[in-house]
Write a protein that holds these residues in place. Structure first.
Motif, PDB file in Angstrom:
ATOM      1  N   GLU A   1       1.803  25.980 -16.312  1.00  0.00           N
ATOM      2  CA  GLU A   1       0.693  26.377 -17.045  1.00  0.00           C
ATOM      3  C   GLU A   1       0.252  27.354 -16.372  1.00  0.00           C
ATOM      4  O   GLU A   1      -0.276  28.597 -17.075  1.00  0.00           O
ATOM      5  N   VAL A   2       0.059  27.383 -15.208  1.00  0.00           N
ATOM      6  CA  VAL A   2      -0.542  28.351 -14.000  1.00  0.00           C
ATOM      7  C   VAL A   2       0.125  29.739 -14.303  1.00  0.00           C
ATOM      8  O   VAL A   2      -0.049  30.768 -14.341  1.00  0.00           O
ATOM      9  N   GLU A   3       1.739  29.481 -14.340  1.00  0.00           N
ATOM     10  CA  GLU A   3       2.691  30.555 -14.280  1.00  0.00           C
ATOM     11  C   GLU A   3       2.341  31.307 -15.398  1.00  0.00           C
ATOM     12  O   GLU A   3       2.493  32.575 -15.494  1.00  0.00           O
ATOM     13  N   ALA A   4       2.404  30.524 -16.710  1.00  0.00           N
ATOM     14  CA  ALA A   4       2.060  31.316 -18.199  1.00  0.00           C
ATOM     15  C   ALA A   4       0.690  31.964 -18.055  1.00  0.00           C
ATOM     16  O   ALA A   4       0.943  33.071 -18.654  1.00  0.00           O
TER      17      ALA A   4
ATOM     18  N   GLN B   1       2.348  15.946 -12.120  1.00  0.00           N
ATOM     19  CA  GLN B   1       1.183  16.751 -12.699  1.00  0.00           C
ATOM     20  C   GLN B   1       1.212  18.173 -12.095  1.00  0.00           C
ATOM     21  O   GLN B   1       0.997  19.001 -12.783  1.00  0.00           O
ATOM     22  N   VAL B   2       1.510  18.242 -10.764  1.00  0.00           N
ATOM     23  CA  VAL B   2       1.387  19.477 -10.278  1.00  0.00           C
ATOM     24  C   VAL B   2       2.563  20.425 -10.878  1.00  0.00           C
ATOM     25  O   VAL B   2       2.137  21.860 -11.157  1.00  0.00           O
ATOM     26  N   GLN B   3       3.505  19.908 -11.165  1.00  0.00           N
ATOM     27  CA  GLN B   3       4.830  20.717 -11.832  1.00  0.00           C
ATOM     28  C   GLN B   3       4.409  21.099 -13.032  1.00  0.00           C
ATOM     29  O   GLN B   3       4.695  22.541 -13.406  1.00  0.00           O
ATOM     30  N   ILE B   4       3.935  20.328 -13.672  1.00  0.00           N
ATOM     31  CA  ILE B   4       3.320  20.703 -15.323  1.00  0.00           C
ATOM     32  C   ILE B   4       2.157  21.760 -14.845  1.00  0.00           C
ATOM     33  O   ILE B   4       2.271  22.724 -15.846  1.00  0.00           O
TER      34      ILE B   4
ATOM     35  N   LYS C   1       0.699  -1.072   0.060  1.00  0.00           N
ATOM     36  CA  LYS C   1       0.336   0.040   0.028  1.00  0.00           C
ATOM     37  C   LYS C   1       0.696   1.093   0.086  1.00  0.00           C
ATOM     38  O   LYS C   1       0.790   2.228  -0.742  1.00  0.00           O
ATOM     39  N   LEU C   2       2.110   1.202   0.743  1.00  0.00           N
ATOM     40  CA  LEU C   2       2.822   2.511   0.843  1.00  0.00           C
ATOM     41  C   LEU C   2       3.481   2.405  -0.341  1.00  0.00           C
ATOM     42  O   LEU C   2       3.650   3.844  -0.891  1.00  0.00           O
ATOM     43  N   GLU C   3       4.138   1.447  -0.811  1.00  0.00           N
ATOM     44  CA  GLU C   3       4.562   1.645  -2.307  1.00  0.00           C
ATOM     45  C   GLU C   3       3.785   2.300  -3.448  1.00  0.00           C
ATOM     46  O   GLU C   3       4.049   2.999  -4.235  1.00  0.00           O
ATOM     47  N   THR C   4       2.476   1.579  -3.470  1.00  0.00           N
ATOM     48  CA  THR C   4       1.452   2.243  -4.293  1.00  0.00           C
ATOM     49  C   THR C   4       1.136   3.669  -4.138  1.00  0.00           C
ATOM     50  O   THR C   4       1.226   4.447  -4.847  1.00  0.00           O
ATOM     51  N   THR C   5       1.023   4.148  -2.795  1.00  0.00           N
ATOM     52  CA  THR C   5       0.834   5.544  -2.749  1.00  0.00           C
ATOM     53  C   THR C   5       1.883   6.331  -3.004  1.00  0.00           C
ATOM     54  O   THR C   5       1.816   7.481  -3.268  1.00  0.00           O
ATOM     55  N   SER C   6       3.291   5.960  -2.982  1.00  0.00           N
ATOM     56  CA  SER C   6       4.390   6.455  -3.096  1.00  0.00           C
ATOM     57  C   SER C   6       4.429   7.000  -4.645  1.00  0.00           C
ATOM     58  O   SER C   6       4.783   7.880  -5.025  1.00  0.00           O
ATOM     59  N   LYS C   7       4.092   5.986  -5.253  1.00  0.00           N
ATOM     60  CA  LYS C   7       3.897   6.189  -6.870  1.00  0.00           C
ATOM     61  C   LYS C   7       2.898   7.123  -7.282  1.00  0.00           C
ATOM     62  O   LYS C   7       3.254   7.956  -8.237  1.00  0.00           O
ATOM     63  N   ASP C   8       1.698   6.839  -6.694  1.00  0.00           N
ATOM     64  CA  ASP C   8       0.799   7.903  -7.212  1.00  0.00           C
ATOM     65  C   ASP C   8       1.031   9.291  -6.647  1.00  0.00           C
ATOM     66  O   ASP C   8       0.793  10.097  -7.295  1.00  0.00           O
ATOM     67  N   VAL C   9       1.695   9.517  -5.423  1.00  0.00           N
ATOM     68  CA  VAL C   9       2.055  10.837  -5.225  1.00  0.00           C
ATOM     69  C   VAL C   9       3.065  11.433  -6.043  1.00  0.00           C
ATOM     70  O   VAL C   9       3.110  12.402  -6.464  1.00  0.00           O
ATOM     71  N   ALA C  10       4.103  10.516  -6.679  1.00  0.00           N
ATOM     72  CA  ALA C  10       5.076  11.255  -7.544  1.00  0.00           C
ATOM     73  C   ALA C  10       4.427  11.648  -8.814  1.00  0.00           C
ATOM     74  O   ALA C  10       4.806  12.480  -9.476  1.00  0.00           O
ATOM     75  N   VAL C  11       3.455  10.621  -9.287  1.00  0.00           N
ATOM     76  CA  VAL C  11       2.725  11.156 -10.477  1.00  0.00           C
ATOM     77  C   VAL C  11       1.976  12.576 -10.068  1.00  0.00           C
ATOM     78  O   VAL C  11       2.015  13.207 -11.105  1.00  0.00           O
ATOM     79  N   LEU C  12       1.360  12.592  -9.206  1.00  0.00           N
ATOM     80  CA  LEU C  12       0.655  14.079  -8.947  1.00  0.00           C
ATOM     81  C   LEU C  12       1.905  14.982  -8.748  1.00  0.00           C
ATOM     82  O   LEU C  12       1.310  16.066  -9.137  1.00  0.00           O
ATOM     83  N   MET C  13       2.905  14.819  -8.305  1.00  0.00           N
ATOM     84  CA  MET C  13       3.781  15.816  -8.167  1.00  0.00           C
ATOM     85  C   MET C  13       4.182  16.292  -9.606  1.00  0.00           C
ATOM     86  O   MET C  13       4.361  17.414  -9.948  1.00  0.00           O
TER      87      MET C  13
END
Length: 859
Positions: A841-844, A834-837, A820-832
């Motif tokens: 976009e928000v900055e532009a 997406q947040v960076q992208i 569960k922890l490993e899956t959550t860590s991967k999901d958080v990385a994907v979200l990070m």
């Protein structure tokens, strides 16, 4: 209270005032009647009633009583003690009754020249037995021998032979001299096809008792034989009953703790028929002889009386008893009683008001000469078809001498105590040794060494299997080896004392039924395991470990079930039930058990036994009745078992119509066997088939007082069965059991598995040692049984399984959490990402918005 009318009076005749209240005794005139001179009044009356005697002969007899009796009675009171207390009157009465049979016209013709000498010779013979027949060994003192020496020194007018005791001789009618009984003992030949139990070998000692039984039966007087268990009382009386002519019929019954008056009266009345008026008697002109065994066994009531004894005394005094249903008098004709009892059992003694009617004979352990005669008859009769080296008088003599010496040493070493109450060794056990040797066949015993080995084995089965502790068994083995080396020193010692000494009926395979020595334990293990496998295929599976001791017990039970009943004694979980089932399967017998329920009672047990009798007696099925002490819902269950073990005849078991059915069913078979075509002989033939086909296997625990109490109340439990005492399982057996039950458990490395397996018997031994210390210090018991050891293994397996399951659940839970922890860590990385992208976009978009805001602000 009984209301008395003025003209009514009561007369009480009683032995003592022990239970009379002061209110009763103070209202009655008490008259004490002493017995000191009562015997003289009886003698005068008896002489007066001898109508055929002349006045001179009567005076002669009275003078003889005056001469011999007073001094002898005084000496008896001063120096001797009978095996059971005997009144002066009883002894004088016995002398008179003996003289009734001796002073006949054939023995003492009237007017003979030496009439006085003849009468005195017969009188001395009658006195010797009248005063001394009740003597035996008492507290290590041979009263019979001492009495014989005293008599020879005191009375010298009639010379007795100097050699032997006064009981070894009788008066020869022709020579008027004392002649040894041994000279009139009939010689018999024995065929080993005949069971030992059905043959009575006459000796000088048995011949004397038989002479008096013949005399008393002819004159219709009762006789009482007293002696320890296994002394041969029952066999002697049964031998007499078998020899009665056709105008006699017999009925045998055994008393036990729960015998009551109503049941005993019903047994006595069963063969009787109504005659004229209120008279009852046996059919036609027959004479009926009742044999009552274990006379002193019924329980005492609060006033120390026994109802069956009182009923018997009523008949002895008045020749009648009452029909309790109709309250009518029944006069009983043409019957008489012969009884036997063990003075160390039951109530020890019986009411002297009954005993005074009997002539009492004490039956002791036979002398060495008599035993040599008895067992040489059996052994020589059996060995006559064997190799000449075995069919040798010297070899047979050595075997018998070894048996007698071993028996005497065992009896002297292992004494009867309150705990070891069954340590009582008699002629019955000696006979069992020879009965075992008689199972041998010429084809399998070619040389004396192997036959001597068979003797060592049979003695161990008879004596060793009764012993309660490994220490006692070790002492016995030492005694047996010493005796064997003494008498068989010329034989091959490796054959006589092999490392593994087992004889059984399954030595070769399950189909082989001959009795022979087992080659090795491995061979026996293969045979018994195949038997267990075959048993489990057709019955409820038994998960047994056949270690060495278990295999030996199976062989012992198989040996017992060939001809007797088994009493298996051991603590719970010893394997008694399972090993009995396996042994019965090997013997091709069907095991029958009762099904105990809340409503199961005496009538249900009676019906179950009846069905077993029908199967064994009418269908010739071989049946083993397996009965455990836990199934004794009512102590009276043992009444039926006591009768079943002792004779097979259970009074009142079959209704009259069922006896008719049995008679019709066995009639043709019985006639083919030469049985007389009558109900009683055919029923006896039916019972003989029962004794052959139905064997009882009792499984009792020695823990507590119940076993000892039941054995004392029902003597047949011990006397009529062969004991197989289960010793504690040895450490090697415990290791084999642990190894089997832990074999299917994953214990890691082999070293770990071996260590755990070895720890199981080690820990059990430590607990046993701690229990011994606990008993020594605290005087309290902590019982450890084989069942405890099995529960230890099951507990370990269950705890191991539970702990492993708990550990597996914890591992699974941790694994799932990490996933569960490993899956959550991967999901958080994907979200990070997406947040960076999105942040770019928000900055532009923000810059654009700022630019638009500036343009709008400028306008």
């Amino acid at each position: 209270r009984i209301v008395m009318k003025p003209h009514m009076r009561l007369i009480f005749e009683l032995r003592d005032l022990k239970y009379a209240t002061p209110a009763t005794s103070s209202r009655a005139g008490v008259l004490f009647i002493t017995e000191v001179k009562q015997w003289w009044n009886f003698v005068q009356t008896w002489v007066m009633m001898r109508d055929d005697d002349t006045s001179e002969r009567k005076s002669m007899i009275l003078d003889l009583f005056k001469t011999y009796v007073p001094d002898t009675l005084f000496a008896l009171k001063k120096e001797f003690r009978h095996m059971c207390p005997t009144l002066d009157f009883n002894m004088i009465q016995s002398i008179c009754r003996t003289l009734d049979g001796l002073l006949t016209q054939e023995n003492v013709p009237k007017g003979a020249a030496n009439e006085a000498a003849m009468i005195e010779t017969y009188f001395v013979f009658a006195c010797v037995w009248g005063f001394g027949s009740g003597f035996s060994i008492s507290d290590g003192v041979d009263m019979k021998k001492n009495y014989s020496s005293w008599w020879k020194q005191k009375w010298t007018r009639i010379k007795m032979p100097t050699k032997g005791s006064v009981f070894d001789f009788f008066v020869d009618r022709g020579t008027l001299k004392f002649t040894p009984w041994a000279q009139v003992v009939p010689a018999i030949t024995y065929d080993s096809a005949t069971p030992m139990d059905s043959v009575t070998v006459p000796t000088g000692e048995t011949q004397s008792i038989t002479f008096f039984l013949d005399l008393l039966v002819e004159l219709r007087y009762p006789a009482l034989l007293v002696g320890l268990a296994g002394a041969g009382k029952t066999a002697m009386i049964n031998g007499k009953l078998r020899s009665l002519p056709d105008d006699f019929m017999t009925l045998t019954t055994n008393f036990n703790y729960y015998t009551d008056g109503a049941g005993f009266r019903a047994i006595l009345e069963s063969p009787l028929e109504k005659k004229a008026g209120r008279n009852f008697g046996p059919p036609g002109t027959l004479r009926l002889v009742y044999f009552v065994d274990d006379l002193n066994m019924p329980q005492l009531d609060p006033y120390e009386t026994q109802y069956p004894i009182s009923l018997l005394r009523q008949y002895m005094d008045y020749q009648h008893w009452y029909d309790m249903a109709k309250l009518q008098l029944r006069v009983i004709q043409n019957v008489q009683f012969i009884c036997a009892m063990n003075p160390t059992c039951g109530s020890f003694v019986v009411n002297p008001r009954l005993q005074r009617h009997y002539m009492v004979f004490a039956i002791g352990f036979p002398g060495s000469e008599a035993l040599m005669t008895i067992f040489s008859t059996f052994l020589k009769g059996h060995l006559k078809n064997f190799d000449p080296a075995l069919n040798d008088e010297q070899f047979a003599h050595k075997l018998i001498q070894a048996s007698l010496e071993l028996h005497n040493k065992v009896a002297a070493t292992f004494r009867k105590t309150a705990i070891n109450f069954h340590y009582e060794f008699s002629i019955r056990h000696l006979a069992s040794v020879f009965k075992g040797m008689l199972m041998s066949e010429p084809a399998y015993f070619p040389d004396p060494s192997k036959f001597a080995s068979l003797f060592i084995h049979e003695a161990e089965r008879v004596y060793g299997d009764r012993l309660v502790s490994p220490r006692d068994l070790e002492n016995y083995m030492k005694i047996a080896k010493d005796v064997g080396k003494k008498y068989f020193k010329d034989l091959d010692q490796m054959v006589v004392f092999p490392p593994t000494l087992i004889f059984c009926h399954c030595w070769k395979d399950l189909d082989e039924k001959s009795y022979n020595k087992v080659d090795s334990l491995d061979t026996l293990g293969t045979i018994l395991n195949s038997a267990l496998h075959a048993y489990n295929e057709t019955n409820a599976a038994m998960n047994l470990v056949l270690f060495e001791d278990a295999m030996k017990h199976v062989c012992r039970v198989c040996r017992i079930l060939q001809s007797s009943h088994a009493l298996m004694v051991g603590v719970g979980g010893s394997g008694k039930q399972s090993l009995c089932r396996l042994a019965a399967f090997i013997c091709n017998s069907t095991v029958t058990q009762i099904a105990i329920s809340g409503t199961y009672g005496m009538s249900d047990l009676k019906e179950d036994i009846k069905q077993m009798y029908f199967k064994a007696g009418l269908k010739n099925e071989s049946i083993v009745f397996l009965f455990m002490d836990s199934q004794i819902a009512d102590e009276k269950f043992l009444v039926y078992l006591n009768e079943l073990l002792s004779s097979g005849k259970i009074p009142g078991l079959f209704a009259p119509d069922e006896i008719d059915t049995i008679y019709n069913s066995v009639r043709n078979e019985g006639k083919g066997e030469g049985v007389p075509d009558a109900k009683d002989p055919m029923y006896d033939f039916f019972i003989s088939k029962i004794r052959k086909n139905l064997h009882v296997c009792l499984c009792f625990s020695p823990v507590g007082e119940a076993f000892r109490r039941r054995a004392s109340r029902f003597p047949s439990l011990i006397n009529c069965s062969v004991i197989d005492w289960f010793q504690p399982w040895p450490e090697s057996a415990l290791f084999d059991v642990a190894k089997k039950f832990l074999n299917d458990v994953d214990l890691g490395k082999e070293e770990t598995k071996a260590a755990i397996t070895k720890f199981m018997p080690f820990s059990f031994g430590c607990v046993n040692k701690a229990s011994d210390d606990y008993l020594a210090q605290e005087k309290r018991y902590n019982y450890t049984t084989p069942k405890s050891f099995l529960e230890l293994i099951y507990l370990y397996k269950n705890m191991l399984a539970n702990n492993r399951k708990t550990l597996e659940n914890s591992i699974m839970r941790l694994s799932n959490g990490l996933d569960k922890l490993e899956t959550t860590s991967k999901d958080v990385a994907v979200l990070m990402e997406q947040v960076q992208i999105k942040s770019v976009e928000v900055e532009a978009s923000k810059q654009k918005a700022d630019e638009v805001a500036e343009v709008v602000g400028g306008e």
